[in-house]
Design an enzyme around this catalytic site. Structure first.
Site, short mmCIF file in Angstrom:
data_model
loop_
_atom_site.label_atom_id
_atom_site.label_comp_id
_atom_site.label_asym_id
_atom_site.label_seq_id
_atom_site.Cartn_x
_atom_site.Cartn_y
_atom_site.Cartn_z
CB THR A 1 16.32 -8.92 -4.45
OG1 THR A 1 15.51 -9.53 -4.38
CG2 THR A 1 16.35 -7.70 -5.59
CG ASP B 1 11.83 -6.26 -6.83
OD1 ASP B 1 10.82 -6.25 -7.79
OD2 ASP B 1 11.39 -6.35 -5.83
CD GLU C 1 4.37 -15.55 -8.13
OE1 GLU C 1 5.18 -14.87 -8.73
OE2 GLU C 1 4.34 -15.89 -6.94
#
Ligand SMILES: CNc1ncnc2c1ncn2[C@@H]1O[C@H](COP(=O)(O)O)[C@@H](O)[C@H]1O
Ligand SMILES: [Zn+2]
Length: 348
Positions: free
Chosen positions: A101, A142, A205
């Site tokens: 990132t 992000d 996730e």
């Protein structure tokens, strides 16, 4: 290294497709950065989760904040990226897609642009130094930073895709999965796809993300990170599984990361087995080899010992990962040849 890995797994040529730069920093490199910044009072044990230890996913994200405090200048990023690339190479990884990132830090003059340039410089320098690995870069979004930053990141990624001699190949969506919603990022991801960036998205996730996953699968992404809660047995659904299979979207699976981050209760319950039984393209990856104290050889050995894979099965697994890379066809052909050339030596 926490435990001995058999020589077979070390010598096995491997492809690593899911590695976050700042999560991949080894103890040795962290020690070097810490010694440059004693005033921060950060100790090495604050940046890694050792053998048998677990953290909640939330605590894992606190660890990244500590590492970000330490790694905050061009100089740091150059060192960290160079070390990470060399460590993957030393572990037998022949092709690596690194993701990170871009950050800006006013204190050190770091900008998002110079961040990406510095990672590219590390990749080029390793090539010049003859490190036996091909590396490509995925620019990461992000998810916590929302729509505007995502769009800005896509613009940067596109710029670098066109100016980096093919080193920037795609975009990653990551960050704390409990923060933000994919629908806010959809326009940016769509734009990225339209301009030719490959997409690897962290999806499902954590549980309760079916709606977001369903939406983002319509893009469709080129690869999926984790996909832990896609299948019905864990609260996902058959229709999500069907979408993934219909589009033949490879999964990036990270055993130690999921067990240490407590989204999967034990190695034997890891969803690797579900997808492997289906014969669906699944690639074993590390996620954050520094934070989770692992490496790719260890992850392959873990998958083999947990699910009873033979050396020949493991070989196939590492070979099939080549078809999932984002670099163009000539790289795929080169890697396939490398695997053919290396096989006799690995099975000697
Ligand atoms: C454990 N599972 C995970 N799930 C989601 N995102 C993760 C992650 N592990 C790492 N990251 C993402 O990668 C960043 C650190 O590397 P870079 O500063 O980008 O190089 C984290 O801040 C997070 O955004
Ligand atoms: Zn990840």
């Amino acid at each position: 290294m926490e435990s001995e890995t058999d020589i077979f797994y070390k010598e096995l040529p491997k492809v690593e497709l899911h590695a976050h730069l700042n999560g991949s920093v080894s103890v040795q490199t962290i020690e070097k950065v810490i010694s440059r910044k004693p005033h921060l009072n950060i100790e090495q044990n604050m940046t890694a989760i050792g053998k048998g230890q677990r953290r909640t996913l939330d605590e894992c994200f606190q660890v990244f904040k500590v590492i970000h405090q330490l790694v905050d200048s061009e100089e740091d990023i150059l060192m960290v990226a160079t070390d990470v690339i060399k460590e993957f190479a030393a572990d037998g990884v022949k092709y690596l897609e690194l993701r990170s990132t871009p950050r800006e830090e006013t204190k050190t003059g770091l900008t998002k642009k110079s961040y990406i340039e510095t990672v590219i410089k590390a990749i080029q320098q390793c090539k010049i130094d003859g490190v036996d690995i091909d590396v490509r870069f995925l620019v990461a979004i992000d998810r916590r930073n929302g729509t505007e930053v995502a769009m800005e990141t896509v613009k940067l990624a596109e710029e670098f895709m066109l100016s980096s001699d093919g080193l920037v190949v795609g975009l990653d969506l990551s960050g704390d999965p409990t923060v933000g919603h994919g629908k806010d990022l959809l326009p940016a991801l769509q734009k990225a796809k339209n301009c030719g960036l490959k997409l690897s998205l962290h999806l499902s996730e954590v549980p309760t993300q079916q709606e977001e996953t369903d939406l983002l699968l319509n893009l469709p992404p080129d690869r999926i990170g984790h996909g832990t809660f896609l299948h019905p047995e864990v609260g996902g659904s058959q229709s999500l599984v069907d979408k993934v299979r219909k589009n033949n979207i490879p999964l990036e699976l990270c055993l130690t990361s999921n067990v240490k981050g407590q989204t999967v209760p034990s190695y034997s319950k890891h969803h690797f087995n579900y997808w492997y039984q289906l014969g669906h393209p699944s690639v074993i990856c590390t996620d954050d080899k520094g934070v989770f104290s692992t490496d790719l050889s260890q992850e392959y050995q873990l998958a083999a010992s947990t699910f009873g894979l033979s050396h020949e099965d493991v070989w196939k697994l590492s070979q099939q990962a080549i078809d999932c890379i984002f670099a163009p066809d000539d790289m795929i052909q080169q890697l396939k040849q490398k695997w053919v050339d290396m096989k006799p030596q690995v099975f000697k």
